[in-house]
Design an enzyme around this catalytic site. Structure first.
Site, PDB file in Angstrom:
ATOM      1  N   ALA A  15       0.672  -1.277  -0.224  1.00 20.43           N
ATOM      2  CA  ALA A  15       0.159  -0.202  -0.084  1.00 20.43           C
ATOM      3  C   ALA A  15       0.780   1.800   0.192  1.00 20.43           C
ATOM      4  O   ALA A  15       1.824   1.201   0.902  1.00 20.43           O
ATOM      5  CB  ALA A  15      -0.869   0.102   1.439  1.00 20.43           C
ATOM      6  N   HIS A  54      -9.720   8.841  -7.792  1.00 24.87           N
ATOM      7  CA  HIS A  54      -8.797   7.947  -8.552  1.00 24.87           C
ATOM      8  C   HIS A  54      -9.246   8.941  -9.770  1.00 24.87           C
ATOM      9  O   HIS A  54      -8.307   8.849 -11.465  1.00 24.87           O
ATOM     10  CB  HIS A  54      -8.898   6.307  -8.506  1.00 24.87           C
ATOM     11  CG  HIS A  54      -7.903   5.613  -7.775  1.00 24.87           C
ATOM     12  ND1 HIS A  54      -6.456   5.699  -7.969  1.00 24.87           N
ATOM     13  CD2 HIS A  54      -7.684   6.115  -5.958  1.00 24.87           C
ATOM     14  CE1 HIS A  54      -5.851   5.159  -6.392  1.00 24.87           C
ATOM     15  NE2 HIS A  54      -6.215   5.800  -5.893  1.00 24.87           N
TER      16      HIS A  54
END
Length: 175
Positions: A15, A54
């Site tokens: 991550a 995103h």
């Protein structure tokens, strides 16, 4: 930044490792029509916000976005063309979706493994490396880790290049 033109590129990392950013730069450097395949599902408000951020970050940068949580192979077949680069982000979310739908994991993985070498498009696949931590305490999490690990081995074997990203630095592992 160079892009090998002989097969899929696989980018792994933890991550916030910089893996997606690196994969996007590879796609942009290809000079081809860019297609972004998002596998995430918005199960909660945080995920809805994440998906929106995103999507907004790619807006106006030449990306065509496709959201496909389950039929990854079908979408890849439909998008396949030599003038395209297809970025899949990410395999671990796809694994989660397949598990939630109780799909046949070995069959899904085999289908992807069979498809990747035949693709005409340049394919970049992103995934989270989940096998570097402690053994999860519950069965579902262990199954997820095991499925992801098996899939990663399959995709790495079918890929021309494999990178591992950490701290924003991609390390080339294959190719």
């Amino acid at each position: 930044m160079t892009f090998l033109n002989v097969g899929p590129v696989f980018v792994l990392g933890g991550a916030r490792s910089g893996k997606s950013s690196f994969a996007e730069k590879l796609a942009e450097a290809s000079g081809l029509r860019m297609h972004y395949v998002a596998t995430g599902r918005a199960y909660d408000e945080e995920m809805r916000d994440r998906i929106a951020r995103h999507r907004a970050a790619r807006q106006g940068k030449g990306w065509e976005t496709h959201e496909e949580p389950l039929d990854l192979c079908g979408l890849l077949r439909r998008l396949d063309a030599p003038e395209r680069v297809i970025l899949v982000d990410c395999l671990t979310l796809w694994v989660t979706n397949l598990m939630m739908e109780e799909r046949d994991m070995p069959a899904e993985f085999a289908a992807l493994a069979g498809l990747l070498p035949a693709m005409q498009a340049r394919v970049i696949i992103v995934s989270n490396e989940v096998g570097l931590g402690i053994v999860p305490e519950n069965r579902m999490a262990r199954d997820f880790r095991d499925h992801a690990g098996r899939l990663h081995q399959i995709v790495a074997e079918k890929s021309a290049e494999v990178y591992f990203a950490a701290a924003g630095l991609p390390l080339k592992m294959k190719g």
